[in-house]
Design a protein around this motif. Structure first.
Motif, PDB file in Angstrom:
ATOM      1  N   TYR A  49       2.180   2.863  -3.256  1.00  0.00           N
ATOM      2  CA  TYR A  49       0.967   3.691  -3.857  1.00  0.00           C
ATOM      3  C   TYR A  49       0.917   5.091  -3.233  1.00  0.00           C
ATOM      4  O   TYR A  49       0.830   6.162  -3.987  1.00  0.00           O
ATOM      5  CB  TYR A  49      -0.190   3.334  -4.069  1.00  0.00           C
ATOM      6  N   VAL A  50       0.897   4.863  -1.720  1.00  0.00           N
ATOM      7  CA  VAL A  50       0.180   6.259  -1.050  1.00  0.00           C
ATOM      8  C   VAL A  50       1.333   7.390  -1.408  1.00  0.00           C
ATOM      9  O   VAL A  50       1.219   8.351  -1.841  1.00  0.00           O
ATOM     10  CB  VAL A  50       0.231   5.902   0.317  1.00  0.00           C
TER      11      VAL A  50
ATOM     12  N   TYR B  43       3.711   7.594  -3.755  1.00  0.00           N
ATOM     13  CA  TYR B  43       3.693   7.727  -4.983  1.00  0.00           C
ATOM     14  C   TYR B  43       2.784   9.011  -5.416  1.00  0.00           C
ATOM     15  O   TYR B  43       2.905   9.983  -5.708  1.00  0.00           O
ATOM     16  CB  TYR B  43       3.715   6.683  -6.046  1.00  0.00           C
ATOM     17  N   TRP B  44       1.378   8.612  -5.014  1.00  0.00           N
ATOM     18  CA  TRP B  44       0.344   9.449  -5.460  1.00  0.00           C
ATOM     19  C   TRP B  44       0.467  10.719  -4.448  1.00  0.00           C
ATOM     20  O   TRP B  44       0.178  11.883  -5.019  1.00  0.00           O
ATOM     21  CB  TRP B  44      -0.841   8.844  -4.784  1.00  0.00           C
TER      22      TRP B  44
ATOM     23  N   ILE C 165       0.840  -1.124   0.025  1.00  0.00           N
ATOM     24  CA  ILE C 165      -0.032  -0.088   0.156  1.00  0.00           C
ATOM     25  C   ILE C 165       0.990   1.359   0.007  1.00  0.00           C
ATOM     26  O   ILE C 165       0.653   2.078  -0.702  1.00  0.00           O
ATOM     27  CB  ILE C 165      -0.880  -0.172   1.248  1.00  0.00           C
ATOM     28  N   ALA C 166       1.922   1.051   0.836  1.00  0.00           N
ATOM     29  CA  ALA C 166       2.805   2.458   1.044  1.00  0.00           C
ATOM     30  C   ALA C 166       3.296   2.984  -0.106  1.00  0.00           C
ATOM     31  O   ALA C 166       3.417   4.160  -0.392  1.00  0.00           O
ATOM     32  CB  ALA C 166       3.719   2.034   2.093  1.00  0.00           C
TER      33      ALA C 166
END
Lengths: 115, 115
Positions: free
Chosen positions: B90-91, B93-94, B87-88
């Motif tokens: 993506y978080v 990155y976003w 998850i991290a």
DNA sequence: GACATATTTAATACATTTGTTAAATATCCT
DNA sequence: AGGATATTTAACAAATGTATTAAATATGTC
């Protein structure tokens, strides 16, 4: 914030499917994206992708903005962050528990080597 | 480390069920725990809980140690950590993408207010 | 050995998920 | 209006998930 158990269930079920994870991955690379463009690399019918998108949308992992006949899909990182926090609560708790355990074991070892 | 898509799917499906999340929560409060003790507060048959435990075990969120007729269940925080890291990625990155977007918007606003 | 305890497996019913194809809806273009 | 494009909804089949009760297995105790 991610509050209800219900939402947590939705988020994790959404993440449980590899196709949906690939959609999120693709979305993170491409940024805001049309449904057809998102669907492109998948060997799967468009309705199937449409459904996956609805699941992601219901979990609020993704947000839809209609622009004419196109639907533009955007990632919703806040939700993912909520899931991350739910997990973090246990990871940090367990880590501290294990650290404490390590500490105890170390002390016992020191005592053991003394005697 | 959590490597395969398969394992990731197992972890997230396991976490998608509220009963299983409650089991993990309970496990984090009680530490190592017998099956019956874990099952106690649930309004659900023991075989149902047994199944849930098997799902958690297959996802490696939990580990089982047989001691005589008792099965002792322990949490496996490393696996949860794997999910957290997935998850991290993506978080973070976003977040950086959105931060960049903010930056662009700010600059454009400054330009706009100048002219 | 006989009985109690801890837990799983089997059989089964019901609900949910996931994919398919065909049809519907909404919008754009000439 | 009529045709092309973007996307969803409907109907349905197959697979998976979740709970129940009854029976099986393994272990402990007298």
């Amino acid at each position: 914030m991610v509050n209800s158990q219900r939402q947590l269930s939705n988020i994790f079920s959404a993440l449980a499917d590899p196709t949906r994870r690939r959609i999120l991955e693709r979305l993170s690379r491409l940024g805001q994206c049309r449904v057809t463009a998102l669907a492109k690399p998948f060997r799967m019918s468009l309705p199937a992708i449409s459904r996956h998108l609805r699941v992601l949308e219901e979990a609020k992992l993704v947000h839809r903005q209609k622009k004419g006949r196109e639907h533009l899909i955007t990632a919703e990182p806040e939700t993912l962050k909520g899931a991350q926090q739910w997990i973090a609560q246990y990871v940090t708790y367990w880590e501290s528990r294990f650290d404490a355990m390590d500490e105890i074991l170390k002390r016992q070892t020191r005592k053991g080597s003394k005697s």
